[in-house]
Design a protein around this motif. Sequence first.
Motif: not given
Length: 666
Positions: A236-238, A277-285, A287-294, A325-331
């Motif tokens: 995501y981009i936050l 652009y993402s303001e979440d530094k924990s994922t921005a570095f 490429g926005g990749r976060w994790k698997w969610i259920s 605001w989020y832009i979410i991408r499915s990986l």
Amino acid sequence: MKNINNIYCTILISFLSIGLFAQVDNKEEVLFSYNDIPVEKSEFIYVYEKNNLNETDLYSKKSVEEYLDLYVNFKLKVHEAESLKLDKTTEFRQEFDRYKKQLAQSYLNDRQISDEMIMEAHKRSKEERLVSHILIMCPPDADPADTLRIYNEMQDVYKEISSGVKSFEQAARIYSEDTMVNLGYFTVFQTVYPFENGMYETKVGTVSKPLRTQFGYHIVNVEDTRPAKGKVEVAYILFKVPKRANEEMKDQIRERAYMVHDSLKSGASFESMAKKYSEDKSTAFNGGRWKWISTGEALERFEKVAFSLEKPGDYSEPILTPNGWYIIRSLNKRVIGEYEEMKSELQRKILRDSRSESARQVYIQKLKKEYGYKDNQTGYVELTDRIDIGRLNKGNWKVESVGEINDWLFTVGPKDFYQKDFANFIAQNQNRKEVKSIRNVIKRVDWMYDAFLERELLRLEEAQLEEKYPEFKRLLKEYRDGIILFELTKDKVWDRASKDTLGLKEFYENNSNVYVYDQRVNAKIFNCKDAATAQELAPILIKREKKRKKGKSHKSMSILLAKFNIGSGNNKNVSYEEGTFEKGQNEIIDAIKWQPGISRTFENEDGTVTIVLVEDLIDPSPKPLNECKGFVISDYNDELEKTWVKELKEKYEVKINNNILKSIPK
């Protein structure tokens, strides 16, 4: 030797498999060799697949070659450690024995989980249930009379609902002691086991009979069911919306989100947009990749949109959530897998779940049967009759008080246990928290007997693990290699990076352009008692700032504010703080335009007003070493490791059979 960090050892173990997974055969295809030691293709394929389970393009040329390079490096390091005889030291032996004990405990735990329990979890994982509940609280150690009273109250509530006297909603409003009645969709492992049983064993559209958990008595209302969504891996981009943002700023943030979205539609890389652009530094570095969610693991709207994206690579319109605001991408997407492919994961989850206790009891019964458990009830009664209940209740019971009796008590495997053995166990454990929590002293002794028997059964099983289970022996070999590799890497890389101050300084100076501040601002934040004070202060600050910019003499801030605070006592009419700020450090600074001058006013809940004087904008610049030392050490570690691997490849010749490499399944 210091204790090994468990997490690091787990990472090391992912590579360990030498000689354990492939039978050496003259006909085996050798993929590569190091120092004339062959490594077969089958061995590499095993560890490659084991450590790339979630890889979407499992046998791509790039993926195979990258992993081969890692595996070659790993083999060289272990070989170097062995050549230095790091596996022969006293320190290693002590460390290895400690890990063997830990591994045995973990392995014994794994074997406690029955296939039936795993199959139950797998079946439930395919379904999500919409539930609400009524809770009347009752702690686990409640007095029996109170427990019975609460149970009877809950039975009355159940009768009112099931007979139609009250609807579930009406009963919940009247009786529930949990204000959160509607719980949403749940699936397996997302609540305590008794509650989970209630929600899966109750028909949709009905309510459960009262059930007990550690929180009290519940009535579960099952409102709906749906197929489980599985999991989705997201990036995501936050664009954060500061808490104090006004409507103008909110509009600007929304426009920025849509501007980035337009760039994505025009072909811009999601990864590059996230990094920029993402303001979440924990994922921005990354490429926005976060994790698997259920289900239930993210904000409700975020989760809904993430699961609605049809295929990997799809991204959403900007969506507004409490976080911004989020832009979410499915990986990637993962449906609920078949039983065999999910078995290991479900087993691990069960071990961390409350249902593991019932599994443990089944396992103990199995061991009792396997090791021919026989007991002497007469001997047990004789011993317990001699126990001074009063002293035991006070926690100062002595073994000597039972006299000279020492009759046989029970047998497991080849070993007999006697009354004195159990008496010593009682004396050593009588003050344990879980023992003292049992109010009835007779039940307390019975509990300790079961605990004593369980301990001896598990000790006997632990002693047989290497002989009974080849995979346990294999795991020991993996830990052995992990320990010696840890020690060598610590010596060659980590300790050098943290202690070599001159080398670290030189590395930092050669790479200072990597460790830079984001844009910053020098600013002063003024808190004024009311709007009139802020309005009066603003032009005075502007006048002073103009003089400062021109290098002219100007009043100090304390003198300038003195007239505002005359007679105000401890509650100053104007107070301020100053500093150099980055985005995310101060919610007021985040909510203003970054341009020199006086900001808009902020009205606070207590009636005070805040304004900001922006003095200077500071362009990105290198951070001093003391402010980024952790990052520099980490990067210096990487540099030292690369140099070390290069030296090993010069010391031990590596030969790769490219024909065999090309034959690895695509």
